[in-house]
Design an enzyme around this catalytic site. Structure first.
Site, PDB file in Angstrom:
ATOM      1  N   HIS A   1       0.835  -1.206   0.000  1.00  0.00           N
ATOM      2  CA  HIS A   1       0.000   0.000   0.000  1.00  0.00           C
ATOM      3  C   HIS A   1       0.869   1.254   0.000  1.00  0.00           C
ATOM      4  CE1 HIS A   1       0.887  -1.046   4.170  1.00  0.00           C
ATOM      5  NE2 HIS A   1       0.864   0.253   4.424  1.00  0.00           N
TER       6      HIS A   1
ATOM      7  N   HIS B   1       0.619   5.280   1.229  1.00  0.00           N
ATOM      8  CA  HIS B   1      -0.124   6.284   1.994  1.00  0.00           C
ATOM      9  C   HIS B   1      -0.153   7.585   1.187  1.00  0.00           C
ATOM     10  CE1 HIS B   1       0.317   4.395   6.137  1.00  0.00           C
ATOM     11  NE2 HIS B   1       1.253   3.742   5.470  1.00  0.00           N
TER      12      HIS B   1
END
Ligand code: AMP
Length: 138
Positions: free
Chosen positions: A98, A100
């Protein structure tokens, strides 16, 4: 391997989803470090950037860009930090790839500080480091 993000993808636990397509999903980070802090996550549970296929990575970075623009417009942000931790030593806590998106605001009191080691280094040190990286690329 199943992760907490897999559970979000499968709608087994709640999340505030702001974008989804075949390859990636984006939802609000539960901590909301700043207003609109969002995670862009691969649908497949790749552990880190090293496992993500190139096509998926290329797609993801475009989604990250588009969402960064949308989030900045939505909250009138003055800038955006993009953060991707790979490995526990680098601060990764969820081992499902992922990025941010952390919108930045005047006086938001978030400190992203990178220590400056310049004063401890010679030109030789820089040359050696660059040569090591170039050699590792070949
Ligand atoms: P990292 O430390 O880079 O692996 O980031 C993991 C992020 O996932 C942290 O910022 C957490 O706040 C976030 N997170 C963990 N569980 C959830 C959840 N259920 N919903 C939204 N964000 C989460």
């Amino acid at each position: 391997m199943e992760t907490i993000f897999t559970k979000i993808i499968k709608r087994e636990i709640p999340a505030h989803i702001v974008y989804e397509d075949d390859l990636v999903i984006a939802f609000l980070d539960i901590t909301q470090t700043t207003l609109g802090h969002t995670l862009v996550v691969t649908k497949e549970p790749y552990k880190n950037i090293f496992e993500v296929p190139e096509d998926t990575l290329k797609h993801l970075i475009v989604v990250v860009k588009n969402l960064s623009v949308a989030i900045s417009n939505a909250f009138n942000a003055s800038g955006v930090n993009l953060l991707n931790n790979n490995g526990a030593m680098a601060g990764q806590t969820v081992f499902h790839y992922h990025v941010h998106i952390i919108p930045r605001f005047k006086n938001d009191d978030i400190k992203v500080e990178l220590p400056n080691q310049m004063s401890t280094l010679t030109q030789e040190d820089y040359k050696k480091r660059a040569a090591m990286i170039i050699a590792a690329l070949s």
